[in-house]
Motif scaffolding. Structure first.
Motif, PDB file in Angstrom:
ATOM      1  N   ARG A 189       0.870  -1.246   0.098  1.00  0.00           N
ATOM      2  CA  ARG A 189       0.181  -0.188  -0.098  1.00  0.00           C
ATOM      3  C   ARG A 189       0.982   1.149  -0.075  1.00  0.00           C
ATOM      4  O   ARG A 189       2.227   1.192   0.029  1.00  0.00           O
ATOM      5  N   PRO A 190       0.668   2.134  -0.082  1.00  0.00           N
ATOM      6  CA  PRO A 190       1.308   3.053  -0.023  1.00  0.00           C
ATOM      7  C   PRO A 190       1.446   3.652   1.340  1.00  0.00           C
ATOM      8  O   PRO A 190       0.878   3.643   1.770  1.00  0.00           O
ATOM      9  N   GLY A 191       2.820   4.375   1.087  1.00  0.00           N
ATOM     10  CA  GLY A 191       3.119   4.692   2.918  1.00  0.00           C
ATOM     11  C   GLY A 191       3.929   3.539   3.101  1.00  0.00           C
ATOM     12  O   GLY A 191       5.264   3.271   3.888  1.00  0.00           O
ATOM     13  N   HIS A 192       4.259   1.994   2.847  1.00  0.00           N
ATOM     14  CA  HIS A 192       4.686   0.957   3.003  1.00  0.00           C
ATOM     15  C   HIS A 192       6.466   1.130   2.353  1.00  0.00           C
ATOM     16  O   HIS A 192       7.393   0.642   3.262  1.00  0.00           O
ATOM     17  N   ARG A 245       7.615   4.164   2.606  1.00  0.00           N
ATOM     18  CA  ARG A 245       8.389   5.170   3.801  1.00  0.00           C
ATOM     19  C   ARG A 245       8.693   3.922   5.242  1.00  0.00           C
ATOM     20  O   ARG A 245       9.626   4.526   5.556  1.00  0.00           O
ATOM     21  N   ARG A 293       8.298   1.151  -2.768  1.00  0.00           N
ATOM     22  CA  ARG A 293       7.714   1.735  -3.654  1.00  0.00           C
ATOM     23  C   ARG A 293       6.890   1.965  -4.569  1.00  0.00           C
ATOM     24  O   ARG A 293       6.680   2.108  -5.229  1.00  0.00           O
ATOM     25  N   THR A 307       4.569  -0.338  -5.042  1.00  0.00           N
ATOM     26  CA  THR A 307       3.083  -0.594  -4.231  1.00  0.00           C
ATOM     27  C   THR A 307       2.558  -0.101  -5.943  1.00  0.00           C
ATOM     28  O   THR A 307       2.544   0.954  -6.994  1.00  0.00           O
ATOM     29  N   VAL A 342      -0.198   1.936  -8.346  1.00  0.00           N
ATOM     30  CA  VAL A 342      -0.952   3.197  -8.012  1.00  0.00           C
ATOM     31  C   VAL A 342      -2.043   3.415  -8.313  1.00  0.00           C
ATOM     32  O   VAL A 342      -3.193   2.930  -9.099  1.00  0.00           O
ATOM     33  N   PRO A 343      -3.488   3.761  -7.085  1.00  0.00           N
ATOM     34  CA  PRO A 343      -5.249   3.940  -7.024  1.00  0.00           C
ATOM     35  C   PRO A 343      -5.084   4.640  -8.169  1.00  0.00           C
ATOM     36  O   PRO A 343      -4.800   5.637  -8.816  1.00  0.00           O
TER      37      PRO A 343
END
Length: 241
Positions: free
Chosen positions: A144-147, A149, A211, A214, A216-217
């Motif tokens: 997911r976005p943020g993983h 980071r 990243r 991940t 992209v939505p």
């Protein structure tokens, strides 16, 4: 699209997340207990690492002598009988021992024990940061976005726990060395664990891979065209009377 993750890797991720969290909590608690030990120490003795450059072959846990004159209430541990062999590949040429000195200040006491606390906190923060990532792997879900980071936060924890933490007791060593008269053959030059920086750099690369992997939505379409009657699809005409 769900990534293909083997059943063994999913089971390992499911176990590793809670296990790291428990180890981080225990490490932080133990480090905090040891760090606060000076408040209960009535002897005022501090044990600090010291690098030896010369040795007369004294036995283990003996009082420290320079020119046959003993330092009052100062003793050395970690020296084997017959001299100090070079077990530490960072040392030059003899090795690192623990010097036990009396009349320690509070700052010396806290710095001498701070490495365990910093390691525990770094491990706990890394475990908390990795927990959602490991849960996604255990469930076979995409990142997911943020993983990415979160993985890079782990790299910072590696530097803090494996590089910065071991340097803190040497700050107390410098203070102890300054108040010892003529400390012949001893220095407070700490070893630098450069391999921790290499591992942190590899973890940063892993975070970049996560990243990049991940999904992209999809872009959200505006519903204003549906709500606004003045907007018509291409090629459509309006019927007028």
């Amino acid at each position: 699209m769900r990534p293909h993750v083997s059943r063994g890797a999913r089971r390992l991720a499911a176990v590793l997340g809670p296990a790291l969290l428990v180890v981080g909590l225990v490490g932080t608690a133990v480090g905090l207990y040891q760090w606060l030990a000076p408040t209960r120490d009535v002897m005022g003795e501090v044990a600090v690492p010291m690098r030896l450059h010369s040795s007369d072959g004294l036995g283990a846990d003996l009082r420290l002598e320079v020119g046959l004159v003993p330092y009052p209430e100062v003793r050395v541990s970690g020296v084997r009988t017959g001299g100090l062999p070079d077990f530490d590949h960072y040392s030059e040429p003899l090795g690192i021992v623990m010097v036990h000195a009396p009349d320690a200040s509070l700052a010396e006491q806290l710095f001498s024990r701070a490495d365990v606390l910093v390691r525990g906190i770094a491990l706990l923060v890394a475990a908390v940061a990795l927990l959602p990532v490991l849960r996604s792997i255990a469930a076979g879900s995409p990142f997911r976005p943020g993983h990415g980071r979160r993985v890079q936060v782990v790299a910072v924890c590696v530097v803090a726990g494996a590089y910065v933490g071991p340097l803190l007791p040497w700050r107390a060593s410098t203070s102890v060395l300054e108040r010892l008269p003529d400390p012949y053959g001893m220095t407070a030059n700490p070893p630098h664990h450069v391999e921790a920086l290499v591992i942190a750099a590899l973890v940063v690369l892993v975070g970049a891979v996560v990243r990049a992997g991940t999904p992209v939505p999809p872009p959200t379409t505006s519903s204003s065209a549906v709500r606004n009657p003045d907007i018509h699809p291409p090629g459509a005409g309006r019927v007028t009377s």
